[in-house]
Design a protein around this motif. Structure first.
Motif, PDB file in Angstrom:
ATOM      1  N   LEU A  54      47.328 -39.784  49.777  1.00  0.00           N
ATOM      2  CA  LEU A  54      47.414 -38.338  49.960  1.00  0.00           C
ATOM      3  C   LEU A  54      48.743 -37.957  50.614  1.00  0.00           C
ATOM      4  CD1 LEU A  54      46.085 -35.555  49.800  1.00  0.00           C
ATOM      5  CD2 LEU A  54      45.025 -36.011  52.013  1.00  0.00           C
ATOM      6  N   ALA A  55      49.163 -38.756  51.612  1.00  0.00           N
ATOM      7  CA  ALA A  55      50.430 -38.473  52.292  1.00  0.00           C
ATOM      8  C   ALA A  55      51.600 -38.587  51.311  1.00  0.00           C
ATOM      9  CB  ALA A  55      50.605 -39.441  53.462  1.00  0.00           C
ATOM     10  N   THR A  56      51.548 -39.575  50.419  1.00  0.00           N
ATOM     11  CA  THR A  56      52.598 -39.740  49.417  1.00  0.00           C
ATOM     12  C   THR A  56      52.666 -38.531  48.499  1.00  0.00           C
ATOM     13  OG1 THR A  56      52.378 -42.155  49.445  1.00  0.00           O
ATOM     14  CG2 THR A  56      53.420 -41.172  47.505  1.00  0.00           C
ATOM     15  N   LEU A  57      51.495 -38.071  48.056  1.00  0.00           N
ATOM     16  CA  LEU A  57      51.441 -36.887  47.200  1.00  0.00           C
ATOM     17  C   LEU A  57      52.014 -35.670  47.918  1.00  0.00           C
ATOM     18  CD1 LEU A  57      50.490 -35.276  44.701  1.00  0.00           C
ATOM     19  CD2 LEU A  57      48.239 -35.096  45.810  1.00  0.00           C
ATOM     20  N   GLU A  58      51.602 -35.465  49.172  1.00  0.00           N
ATOM     21  CA  GLU A  58      52.066 -34.295  49.926  1.00  0.00           C
ATOM     22  C   GLU A  58      53.573 -34.352  50.138  1.00  0.00           C
ATOM     23  OE1 GLU A  58      50.344 -31.859  50.292  1.00  0.00           O
ATOM     24  OE2 GLU A  58      48.240 -32.394  50.608  1.00  0.00           O
ATOM     25  N   ASP A  59      54.117 -35.545  50.413  1.00  0.00           N
ATOM     26  CA  ASP A  59      55.556 -35.680  50.630  1.00  0.00           C
ATOM     27  C   ASP A  59      56.332 -35.336  49.362  1.00  0.00           C
ATOM     28  OD1 ASP A  59      55.132 -36.437  53.224  1.00  0.00           O
ATOM     29  OD2 ASP A  59      55.345 -38.591  52.855  1.00  0.00           O
ATOM     30  N   ARG A  66      57.068 -31.304  42.913  1.00  0.00           N
ATOM     31  CA  ARG A  66      56.209 -31.819  41.848  1.00  0.00           C
ATOM     32  C   ARG A  66      55.886 -33.285  42.106  1.00  0.00           C
ATOM     33  NH1 ARG A  66      57.301 -30.616  37.093  1.00  0.00           N
ATOM     34  NH2 ARG A  66      58.580 -28.790  37.589  1.00  0.00           N
ATOM     35  N   SER A  67      54.823 -33.753  41.447  1.00  0.00           N
ATOM     36  CA  SER A  67      54.420 -35.155  41.554  1.00  0.00           C
ATOM     37  C   SER A  67      53.622 -35.509  40.309  1.00  0.00           C
ATOM     38  CB  SER A  67      53.572 -35.388  42.815  1.00  0.00           C
ATOM     39  OG  SER A  67      53.183 -36.754  42.918  1.00  0.00           O
ATOM     40  N   THR A  68      53.524 -36.785  40.022  1.00  0.00           N
ATOM     41  CA  THR A  68      52.725 -37.263  38.904  1.00  0.00           C
ATOM     42  C   THR A  68      51.733 -38.291  39.410  1.00  0.00           C
ATOM     43  OG1 THR A  68      54.554 -36.936  37.339  1.00  0.00           O
ATOM     44  CG2 THR A  68      52.763 -38.369  36.642  1.00  0.00           C
ATOM     45  N   VAL A  69      50.461 -38.061  39.118  1.00  0.00           N
ATOM     46  CA  VAL A  69      49.396 -38.976  39.525  1.00  0.00           C
ATOM     47  C   VAL A  69      48.686 -39.478  38.279  1.00  0.00           C
ATOM     48  CG1 VAL A  69      47.264 -39.260  40.842  1.00  0.00           C
ATOM     49  CG2 VAL A  69      49.083 -37.774  41.721  1.00  0.00           C
ATOM     50  N   GLU A  70      48.861 -40.766  37.974  1.00  0.00           N
ATOM     51  CA  GLU A  70      48.218 -41.372  36.807  1.00  0.00           C
ATOM     52  C   GLU A  70      48.431 -40.546  35.536  1.00  0.00           C
ATOM     53  OE1 GLU A  70      46.889 -44.289  37.010  1.00  0.00           O
ATOM     54  OE2 GLU A  70      46.956 -44.496  39.197  1.00  0.00           O
ATOM     55  N   GLY A  71      49.684 -40.096  35.350  1.00  0.00           N
ATOM     56  CA  GLY A  71      50.016 -39.349  34.146  1.00  0.00           C
ATOM     57  C   GLY A  71      49.739 -37.859  34.210  1.00  0.00           C
ATOM     58  N   ILE A  72      49.151 -37.378  35.305  1.00  0.00           N
ATOM     59  CA  ILE A  72      48.855 -35.952  35.457  1.00  0.00           C
ATOM     60  C   ILE A  72      49.989 -35.293  36.239  1.00  0.00           C
ATOM     61  CG2 ILE A  72      47.216 -34.241  36.334  1.00  0.00           C
ATOM     62  CD1 ILE A  72      45.058 -36.381  36.177  1.00  0.00           C
ATOM     63  N   GLU A 126      40.303 -46.852  46.327  1.00  0.00           N
ATOM     64  CA  GLU A 126      40.364 -46.017  47.524  1.00  0.00           C
ATOM     65  C   GLU A 126      39.696 -44.671  47.324  1.00  0.00           C
ATOM     66  OE1 GLU A 126      44.313 -45.307  45.381  1.00  0.00           O
ATOM     67  OE2 GLU A 126      42.712 -46.782  45.475  1.00  0.00           O
ATOM     68  N   PHE A 127      39.163 -44.414  46.100  1.00  0.00           N
ATOM     69  CA  PHE A 127      38.506 -43.149  45.801  1.00  0.00           C
ATOM     70  C   PHE A 127      39.469 -41.981  45.986  1.00  0.00           C
ATOM     71  CE2 PHE A 127      35.163 -45.810  45.408  1.00  0.00           C
ATOM     72  CZ  PHE A 127      33.883 -45.364  45.676  1.00  0.00           C
ATOM     73  N   PHE A 128      40.748 -42.212  45.664  1.00  0.00           N
ATOM     74  CA  PHE A 128      41.693 -41.104  45.733  1.00  0.00           C
ATOM     75  C   PHE A 128      41.277 -40.058  44.704  1.00  0.00           C
ATOM     76  CE2 PHE A 128      45.619 -38.901  44.453  1.00  0.00           C
ATOM     77  CZ  PHE A 128      45.931 -38.339  45.686  1.00  0.00           C
TER      78      PHE A 128
END
Length: 311
Positions: A54-59, A66-72, A126-128
């Motif tokens: 979560l911290a990585t995403l927020e940073d 912008r950010s990409t999580v598993e292609g999203i 981790e149930f992210f």
């Protein structure tokens, strides 16, 4: 725009690892429920990994926008604001005893968005978790049969129960947050995506048979195709109401033992197998069973602590 709050620090995780009930109860009330059979080491490790992701995403959202999580693809401008979470927090709290405002949520139209309303995504171990809802809801509260607040509270129920690996009652619990009596009653008739595909498949087969009969084979009997559609729907219908019946029987047992306000929050934290087991109990045997389970599994110790009057 809204930003997920970190609900715990290293000292909280250390207390949780030691089995501190006050800390575990607070995490539970924030929707960070213990999973079925999960021990404290696994639970705290999962929360630590989740916090890191979560911290990585927020940073990334803060620095790059912008950010990409598993292609999203996610952008800061599409973030669901905190004000929406605040509006619906009471619904989940009153029904199930939890409030979530930490899960990342975004207004996104995925490629399969023709009739898309929203969904939650989860990545193990981790149930992210994050969830997305249709971009239309950024400016509108309603689209087709969907209501924005109802859709968010529905998905938050799924987020909270991820660790319980439920399939039988998952949609029933989530649809209880609906304002519509019809959806509360029948919304959970399809448990999984393949249930929808099965019903759609037999319906399309009937349509194809009608076309073939009209254009190529006038003598083709159409009755068996209608029977197939009717059988599949009847199976879904009977299965759904059998599940509701078991859930209501279990709810009566818990209500008589722990009280009306605590019965549904307790069931919300049960696995499918536990709900089935509760159906054969009375209030007294359930109280003894719950305390006994609390000695074996920390999840039930937290449940009894929060909803069983501290017994």
């Amino acid at each position: 725009m809204g930003k997920s709050r970190l609900l715990f620090d290293d000292s909280d995780l250390e207390l949780a690892l030691q089995g501190d009930l006050a800390t575990l109860a607070r995490l539970d009330s924030c929707g960070l429920l213990l999973g079925g059979g999960e021990n404290l080491e696994s639970y705290t490790k999962r929360l630590a990994c989740f916090r890191s992701r979560l911290a990585t995403l927020e940073d990334e959202l803060s620095s790059k926008g912008r950010s990409t999580v598993e292609g999203i693809g996610l952008t800061r401008g599409d973030r669901i604001p905190e004000s929406l979470f605040a509006r619906i927090s009471g619904r989940c709290r009153d029904l199930y005893g939890f409030e979530i405002d930490w899960v990342p949520g975004f207004f996104i139209d995925p490629s399969f968005s023709l009739l898309f309303g929203g969904c939650a995504f989860c990545w193990y171990p981790e149930f992210f978790t994050l969830f997305i809802i249709r971009r239309t809801f950024k400016d509108q509260e309603r689209w087709l049969i969907y209501r924005r607040d109802e859709l968010i509270s529905h998905e938050l129920c799924h987020v909270a129960r991820l660790g319980l690996d439920s399939s039988v009652y998952e949609e029933i619990f989530a649809y209880r947050t609906s304002d519509s009596g019809f959806r509360r009653l029948l919304g959970g008739i399809f448990r999984k995506q393949y249930d929808s595909f099965l019903f759609l498949g037999v319906t399309l087969l009937l349509l194809l048979a009608q076309v073939v009969r009209t254009q190529f084979m006038p003598g083709l009997p159409i009755g068996p195709f209608w029977l197939l559609v009717g059988f599949v729907f009847l199976w879904f219908f009977v299965r759904h109401f059998a599940s509701i019946h078991r859930l209501r029987r279990a709810e009566r047992v818990v209500r008589e033992a722990f009280g009306d306000l605590d019965s549904w929050p307790v069931l919300f934290r049960c696995t499918d197998a536990e709900i089935k087991e509760l159906c054969g109990m009375d209030a007294e045997s359930f109280r003894s069973w719950a305390v006994s389970r609390g000695e074996q599994e920390i999840r039930w110790k937290v449940i009894v602590h929060r909803f069983g009057g501290g017994s």
